[in-house]
Design an enzyme around this catalytic site. Structure first.
Site, PDB file in Angstrom:
ATOM      1  N   ASP A  94     -18.987   3.883   4.698  1.00  0.00           N
ATOM      2  CA  ASP A  94     -17.988   4.342   5.661  1.00  0.00           C
ATOM      3  C   ASP A  94     -17.406   5.704   5.264  1.00  0.00           C
ATOM      4  O   ASP A  94     -17.558   6.141   4.119  1.00  0.00           O
ATOM      5  CB  ASP A  94     -16.824   3.351   5.716  1.00  0.00           C
ATOM      6  CG  ASP A  94     -17.223   2.051   6.382  1.00  0.00           C
ATOM      7  OD1 ASP A  94     -18.146   2.068   7.212  1.00  0.00           O
ATOM      8  OD2 ASP A  94     -16.610   1.016   6.047  1.00  0.00           O
ATOM      9  N   TYR A 130     -20.943  -3.114  -5.474  1.00  0.00           N
ATOM     10  CA  TYR A 130     -19.820  -2.242  -5.119  1.00  0.00           C
ATOM     11  C   TYR A 130     -18.672  -2.444  -6.105  1.00  0.00           C
ATOM     12  O   TYR A 130     -18.525  -3.538  -6.677  1.00  0.00           O
ATOM     13  CB  TYR A 130     -19.284  -2.590  -3.727  1.00  0.00           C
ATOM     14  CG  TYR A 130     -20.113  -2.090  -2.574  1.00  0.00           C
ATOM     15  CD1 TYR A 130     -19.903  -0.818  -2.050  1.00  0.00           C
ATOM     16  CD2 TYR A 130     -21.078  -2.898  -1.988  1.00  0.00           C
ATOM     17  CE1 TYR A 130     -20.653  -0.360  -0.969  1.00  0.00           C
ATOM     18  CE2 TYR A 130     -21.836  -2.449  -0.910  1.00  0.00           C
ATOM     19  CZ  TYR A 130     -21.615  -1.177  -0.410  1.00  0.00           C
ATOM     20  OH  TYR A 130     -22.349  -0.728   0.654  1.00  0.00           O
TER      21      TYR A 130
END
Lengths: 271, 271
Positions: free
Chosen positions: A76, A134
């Site tokens: 994003d 992540y």
């Protein structure tokens, strides 16, 4: 033929990419790191700076023709990568080490190619990925160092870190992450929101909390929604019981807020 | 009287600052850290973003009147500070801890107030400083991490670090730094360019070289010109003999190039 190959690997062919050429097509895998602060995410969006657009531009410059660059997944706007993986097909016979150097010369300093290698013609960075990791980085002290403000979520409020550390492993295993998916329509409607999480844990170093998660795949905003939920656990707003309900996948139940992108790093992709 | 105090501390009074008020004037010392990348240095320049301007704006907002903020010295455009020191005089009786918090709320995230304390009315951050420490950070690996590109001088070429480490202590002691002063006219013409350096050394950590220098005072561009000269020593372009000539202060002899500002940090100021 270029067009046939592009179809076989599930990529859209680009106008002008079908120029006949005697040189064989090579499939290149690159590992890249980027500071996502000033980009509108990975994926090309008309008129906005994106990582994919910047990389395609320099590969096209080297190839002398448009080239589609495919990533292991979208990140994003504002999200960083320590080691994202992307791939593209090239007729230019440039050695991979020179290719890496040429790309770094042409790319802005926010994007760095760490490695480039020739790979199997059918390699697809998204479909072939078996795991992604992540990290979400939280900074708790009152004053956030100005040199790290782009790379941390500054949260200088009380948090019960033990509660967060207890809650994190509840996400491990296969769950329906409907409650942790982005609520916008860009998410794949009607598709399964079941994902497998291999590990999910909280680590603390002085004023820093790092949430690390490794899984087979992630929905849009999923890691940021899990991190936001763990912060809610740290605020003692929810416990094991509420988390268990969230992980049932009831469409009406929503997880904690989506925390800001600047704390999120794609750490690596495994194949 | 505000005007009298401002004169006594060598500051120009600002228009509107002489408003009569019963509250006593307090002298505030602040320690601040900043990412200088997007600023045109410390000192106010019309129409350009500077650290001094940003700090004066928020102090004026808190005081409700213009306030002159004086720094321990100027930092150039793009130079960072781990702990710069500045001072200003305030009638607002706000406790220093609240003042620090209010300033951090109003300032951009690139500038952080680390500490605020009440000090002697005559305190002057430039005149009272007895020593300052700077660091110049060089990164040698081929690929510079995108997250540190603003805070390192990327120099991925061969360097003989032993030569640099040998050369660094030659700067210690009192020398005429004419050859290391900025060549532009903004430097104080005709004034002595003799400065005392208390320590000057090179440290290496893997791909990083850090030049650290502590001295009584520095001329414009002096640290960056010393760092540029040390890089020339590392390139084996000059040795002890040439450095000895440079440190004689002959006006016709010029030191190594001024290296980029992004590697330079003001580490601290001693009083």
């Amino acid at each position: 033929m270029r067009a046939g190959k592009a179809e076989a690997s599930g990529e859209k062919s680009l106008p002008g990419a079908a120029a006949a050429d005697a040189k064989p097509m090579r499939r290149i895998k690159v590992t890249l790191s980027y500071d996502g602060t000033d980009f509108h995410g990975w994926q090309i969006q008309p008129g906005l700076p994106t990582i994919q657009e910047a990389v395609e531009r320099v590969v096209a410059e080297i190839e002398g023709a448009p080239v589609r660059v495919t990533g292991s997944g979208r990140t994003d706007a504002g999200v960083h990568a320590l080691a994202q993986v992307a791939a593209f097909s090239l007729r230019n016979p440039i050695p991979t080490d020179n290719l890496r150097r040429a790309m770094n010369r042409l790319l802005p300093a926010e994007i760095r190619i760490l490695a480039a290698e020739e790979t199997a013609p059918e390699f697809h960075p998204m479909r072939d990925a078996i795991a992604k990791t992540y990290e979400y980085r939280i900074f708790r002290a009152e004053v956030c160092p100005p040199f790290e403000r782009r790379y941390l979520h500054h949260y200088p409020y009380p948090l019960n870190v033990d509660r967060m550390a207890e809650a994190a492993p509840l996400f491990e295993g296969e769950h329906d992450f409907t409650s942790f998916a982005a609520s916008d329509k860009s998410d794949e409607l009607g598709r399964s929101k079941v994902r497998a999480i291999f590990s999910s844990s909280i680590e603390c170093f002085a004023d820093r909390i790092v949430y690390r998660v490794r899984g087979g795949g992630f929905l849009k905003h999923m890691v940021r929604n899990i991190a936001g939920t763990l912060i809610e656990a740290g605020k003692e707003n929810l416990g094991v019981k509420e988390l268990t309900v969230l992980l049932r996948g009831d469409a009406g139940v929503k997880a904690g807020p989506t925390v800001p992108p600047n704390g999120l790093f794609l750490i690596g992709v495994e194949y």
